[in-house]
Design an enzyme around this catalytic site. Structure first.
Site, mmCIF file in Angstrom:
data_model
loop_
_atom_site.group_PDB
_atom_site.id
_atom_site.type_symbol
_atom_site.label_atom_id
_atom_site.label_comp_id
_atom_site.label_asym_id
_atom_site.label_seq_id
_atom_site.Cartn_x
_atom_site.Cartn_y
_atom_site.Cartn_z
ATOM 1 N N VAL A 66 -3.239 11.914 23.653
ATOM 2 C CA VAL A 66 -4.051 11.586 22.475
ATOM 3 C C VAL A 66 -3.445 12.212 21.210
ATOM 4 O O VAL A 66 -3.260 11.540 20.189
ATOM 5 C CB VAL A 66 -5.516 12.060 22.671
ATOM 6 N N TYR A 92 -1.171 29.019 15.198
ATOM 7 C CA TYR A 92 -2.487 28.999 14.553
ATOM 8 C C TYR A 92 -2.469 29.440 13.092
ATOM 9 O O TYR A 92 -3.338 29.043 12.321
ATOM 10 C CB TYR A 92 -3.494 29.811 15.379
ATOM 11 N N LEU A 128 -9.183 18.847 28.935
ATOM 12 C CA LEU A 128 -9.004 18.080 30.165
ATOM 13 C C LEU A 128 -9.387 16.641 29.883
ATOM 14 O O LEU A 128 -10.423 16.386 29.260
ATOM 15 C CB LEU A 128 -9.925 18.614 31.258
ATOM 16 N N ARG A 137 -17.367 11.294 31.030
ATOM 17 C CA ARG A 137 -16.959 12.241 29.991
ATOM 18 C C ARG A 137 -17.807 13.505 30.070
ATOM 19 O O ARG A 137 -17.321 14.605 29.814
ATOM 20 C CB ARG A 137 -17.075 11.585 28.618
ATOM 21 N N ASN A 145 -13.268 15.313 24.771
ATOM 22 C CA ASN A 145 -14.522 14.846 25.385
ATOM 23 C C ASN A 145 -15.264 15.928 26.162
ATOM 24 O O ASN A 145 -14.615 16.855 26.655
ATOM 25 C CB ASN A 145 -14.200 13.686 26.349
ATOM 26 N N PRO A 146 -16.593 15.796 26.279
ATOM 27 C CA PRO A 146 -17.454 14.776 25.656
ATOM 28 C C PRO A 146 -17.583 15.073 24.165
ATOM 29 O O PRO A 146 -18.074 16.137 23.784
ATOM 30 C CB PRO A 146 -18.793 14.940 26.386
ATOM 31 N N SER A 174 -14.930 12.219 16.495
ATOM 32 C CA SER A 174 -14.516 10.802 16.367
ATOM 33 C C SER A 174 -15.626 9.862 16.835
ATOM 34 O O SER A 174 -15.624 8.675 16.497
ATOM 35 C CB SER A 174 -13.233 10.541 17.151
ATOM 36 N N ASP A 181 -15.142 3.144 20.295
ATOM 37 C CA ASP A 181 -16.011 2.179 20.998
ATOM 38 C C ASP A 181 -16.323 0.998 20.064
ATOM 39 O O ASP A 181 -16.353 -0.162 20.493
ATOM 40 C CB ASP A 181 -17.345 2.831 21.401
ATOM 41 N N ARG A 223 -13.320 -1.230 19.807
ATOM 42 C CA ARG A 223 -13.182 -2.059 21.023
ATOM 43 C C ARG A 223 -14.189 -3.211 20.994
ATOM 44 O O ARG A 223 -13.867 -4.356 21.329
ATOM 45 C CB ARG A 223 -13.441 -1.196 22.266
ATOM 46 N N HIS A 244 -20.492 8.840 22.756
ATOM 47 C CA HIS A 244 -19.219 8.206 23.101
ATOM 48 C C HIS A 244 -19.146 8.288 24.628
ATOM 49 O O HIS A 244 -18.619 9.248 25.186
ATOM 50 C CB HIS A 244 -18.054 8.941 22.440
ATOM 51 N N THR A 266 -6.315 6.907 28.154
ATOM 52 C CA THR A 266 -6.296 6.012 26.987
ATOM 53 C C THR A 266 -5.866 6.828 25.782
ATOM 54 O O THR A 266 -6.304 7.979 25.638
ATOM 55 C CB THR A 266 -7.690 5.417 26.696
HETATM 56 P P1 NAD Z 1 -3.550 15.354 28.015
HETATM 57 O O1 NAD Z 1 -3.716 16.112 29.268
HETATM 58 O O2 NAD Z 1 -2.490 14.321 27.913
HETATM 59 O O3 NAD Z 1 -3.322 16.367 26.800
HETATM 60 C C1 NAD Z 1 -4.040 17.538 26.608
HETATM 61 C C2 NAD Z 1 -3.112 18.515 25.893
HETATM 62 O O4 NAD Z 1 -3.869 19.667 25.532
HETATM 63 C C3 NAD Z 1 -1.928 18.994 26.760
HETATM 64 O O5 NAD Z 1 -0.714 18.810 26.059
HETATM 65 C C4 NAD Z 1 -2.222 20.472 26.972
HETATM 66 O O6 NAD Z 1 -1.061 21.260 27.083
HETATM 67 C C5 NAD Z 1 -3.023 20.781 25.708
HETATM 68 N N1 NAD Z 1 -3.801 21.997 25.816
HETATM 69 C C6 NAD Z 1 -4.594 22.392 26.837
HETATM 70 N N2 NAD Z 1 -5.127 23.599 26.572
HETATM 71 C C7 NAD Z 1 -4.692 23.951 25.349
HETATM 72 C C8 NAD Z 1 -4.893 25.066 24.522
HETATM 73 N N3 NAD Z 1 -5.666 26.088 24.906
HETATM 74 N N4 NAD Z 1 -4.281 25.107 23.331
HETATM 75 C C9 NAD Z 1 -3.488 24.092 22.916
HETATM 76 N N5 NAD Z 1 -3.263 22.988 23.666
HETATM 77 C C10 NAD Z 1 -3.847 22.937 24.859
HETATM 78 O O7 NAD Z 1 -4.977 14.705 27.696
HETATM 79 P P2 NAD Z 1 -5.255 13.493 26.690
HETATM 80 O O8 NAD Z 1 -5.214 12.220 27.430
HETATM 81 O O9 NAD Z 1 -4.411 13.666 25.477
HETATM 82 O O10 NAD Z 1 -6.799 13.761 26.350
HETATM 83 C C11 NAD Z 1 -7.181 14.857 25.531
HETATM 84 C C12 NAD Z 1 -8.683 14.840 25.294
HETATM 85 O O11 NAD Z 1 -9.033 13.702 24.485
HETATM 86 C C13 NAD Z 1 -9.514 14.701 26.580
HETATM 87 O O12 NAD Z 1 -10.659 15.526 26.518
HETATM 88 C C14 NAD Z 1 -9.901 13.227 26.580
HETATM 89 O O13 NAD Z 1 -11.053 12.977 27.342
HETATM 90 C C15 NAD Z 1 -10.123 13.023 25.094
HETATM 91 N N6 NAD Z 1 -10.174 11.614 24.630
HETATM 92 C C16 NAD Z 1 -11.081 11.344 23.663
HETATM 93 C C17 NAD Z 1 -11.218 10.044 23.182
HETATM 94 C C18 NAD Z 1 -12.254 9.764 22.117
HETATM 95 O O14 NAD Z 1 -12.555 8.605 21.806
HETATM 96 N N7 NAD Z 1 -12.818 10.801 21.508
HETATM 97 C C19 NAD Z 1 -10.400 9.019 23.696
HETATM 98 C C20 NAD Z 1 -9.459 9.345 24.679
HETATM 99 C C21 NAD Z 1 -9.354 10.657 25.145
#
Ligand code: NAD
Length: 312
Positions: free
Chosen positions: A12, A64, A79, A87, A119-120, A142, A147, A150, A174, A229
Site C-alpha cells: 500500500v 522519524y 498487518l 478487517r 486496517n481497520p 481513508s 469503497d 469501487r 470500511h 489490494t
Molecule cells: P504489507 O505487509 O505489504 O506492508 C506493511 C509494511 O509495514 C511492511 O513493509 C512492513 O515492514 C511495514 N511495517 C510493519 N511494522 C512497521 C513499523 N513498526 N514501522 C514501520 N513500518 C512497519 O501490507 P499492505 O498490503 O501494504 O497493507 C498495509 C495496511 O493497509 C494493512 O493494514 C491493510 O489492511 C491496509 N489496507 C487498507 C486499505 C484501505 O482502504 N484503507 C486498503 C488496502 C490495505
C-alpha cells in the site's frame, strides 16, 4: 516545500508513493519502514522514474525525525488481511503498532495532518488521534474513499458512463457493515433510482445491489487471487493528499470524527467530508432514509464496540 512521509512501505505504502510521484503531488516524499534498506531500495527504484517525469520529486528513505517538518504523515504500516480474515480481526495487533508509530511521530515535533490507511481504518484513525492528541480535524482515515471509488466504477460500467459522472457514496465502516447511499446516488444530475424506475426493461434493482456488493467484497476476491489490494488505495490516498496540499476542498468519504453529526458522538467513521489544507473542514450531514440510517447506526455501534475492546 511540501513533504509527505509514508510510514510502512509495503504494497500500500509503495503504491501510494508511486502514485504521488507520477502525479507530482508533493515536492518531497520520505519513506520509512522498520527495515531502512527496504525503504531505501524502494526510494532508489522510484527515483529511476524521475527522468520521465515533468516535475522532479525528491524521494528518499528516512527516519522519524523527518516527520517534524512534514505537512502529511501517512501510516500504511500494519498487518494486512489474510484470506478469510475480516478487517476487524486485525484491530488489537494493528492498534499496538499504531500506538508505537504515532508516539515516535509526535516525539519528532510533528504538527501536521495524520492520514491513516492501516486496517481497520476507522478504528486505527481513532487510536492515532487518541495517541497523538492532535485536533480531530487533522487526524483522518481513508475511510470508504476506496469503497466509493469501487462502487462508482461498477455503476459506471453498468450504466456505461464515465465514473467521474457517477456521484455515489459508500459510508460507514470500511468493511463488511458499509452502507451504499442510494438516496443520494446520481448519474450527472439524474437520480439513479429514477433512472431505474423509468427504464424497467433496461435496468434492474438487483443489478444495483450487485454493484454495491461487488464493491464491498472486492478486497476478499482480490486477496484470494493475489494476496492484497494496493493500486486502488494508493490512488485514493494520493487523491486525499492532493486535496490537502492543494487546498482543493474536495468531498471524500473519509473516516472523520463525529461530534453530533448523524446523531453520533465520539466515533471515527466514514462520512462525506470536505477536505482542504487544514484537514477535514466540514463533515457533511445527509438526510438518510430509515433503512440507510439503520444500517449506518449498526456500523457506528460496531466501530465503537471494536474501539472499546482495544487495550492500548
Ligand atoms: P504489507 O505487509 O505489504 O506492508 C506493511 C509494511 O509495514 C511492511 O513493509 C512492513 O515492514 C511495514 N511495517 C510493519 N511494522 C512497521 C513499523 N513498526 N514501522 C514501520 N513500518 C512497519 O501490507 P499492505 O498490503 O501494504 O497493507 C498495509 C495496511 O493497509 C494493512 O493494514 C491493510 O489492511 C491496509 N489496507 C487498507 C486499505 C484501505 O482502504 N484503507 C486498503 C488496502 C490495505
Amino acid at each position: 516545500m511540501d513533504r509527505v512521509v509514508v510510514i510502512g512501505v509495503g504494497n500500500v505504502g509503495a503504491s501510494f508513493a508511486y502514485a504521488m510521484m507520477m502525479q507530482g503531488t508533493s515536492d518531497e516524499i520520505v519513506l520509512i519502514d522498520r527495515k531502512f534498506d527496504f525503504a531505501d531500495a524502494h526510494a532508489q527504484d522510484m527515483n529511476h522514474s524521475n527522468t520521465f517525469l515533468t516535475k522532479q520529486i525528491k524521494i528518499r528513505a528516512g527516519n522519524y525525525s523527518d516527520c517534524k517538518d512534514a505537512k502529511i504523515v501517512c501510516i500504511t504500516a500494519g498487518l494486512p488481511q489474510k484470506e478469510g480474515q475480516t478487517r476487524l480481526d486485525l484491530a488489537q495487533d494493528n492498534a499496538m503498532l499504531m500506538k508505537m508509530i504515532v508516539e515516535q511521530i509526535m516525539e519528532s515535533g510533528f504538527d501536521g495532518i495524520l492520514l491513516i490507511a492501516t486496517n481497520p481504518v476507522d478504528v486505527m484513525t481513532h487510536v492515532a488521534q487518541k495517541v497523538s492528541k492532535l485536533p480531530h480535524s487533522r487526524v483522518i482515515g481513508s475511510g470508504t474513499t476506496l469503497d466509493s471509488a469501487r462502487f462508482r466504477q461498477n455503476l459506471a460500467q453498468y450504466f456505461d458512463v464515465n465514473p467521474k459522472h457517477v456521484h455515489a457514496k459508500v459510508i460507514g465502516e470500511h468493511g463488511d457493515s458499509s452502507v451504499a447511499l442510494w438516496s443520494s446516488a446520481y448519474i450527472g444530475p439524474k437520480p439513479i433510482l429514477d433512472l431505474v424506475n423509468e427504464n424497467p426493461d433496461k435496468y434492474k434493482f438487483e443489478d444495483l445491489n450487485k454493484a454495491y456488493e461487488d464493491a464491498r467484497d472486492a478486497a476478499y476476491d482480490i486477496i484470494k487471487q493475489k494476496g492484497s489490494t494496493y493500486y486502488g488505495i494508493g490512488a485514493s490516498l494520493n487523491y486525499i493528499t492532493k486535496s490537502i496540499l492543494d487546498d482543493q476542498k474536495n468531498v471524500a468519504s473519509l473516516s472523520s470524527y463525529l461530534q453530533g453529526e448523524y446523531n453520533h458522538d465520539d466515533v471515527y467513521i466514514a462520512v462525506p467530508s470536505l477536505i482542504g489544507r487544514d484537514g477535514v473542514v466540514e463533515v457533511l450531514s445527509l438526510n438518510l432514509t430509515s433503512t440507510e440510517r439503520e444500517k449506518f447506526d449498526y456500523s457506528v455501534e460496531l466501530m465503537k464496540k471494536t474501539m472499546n475492546s482495544i487495550n492500548l
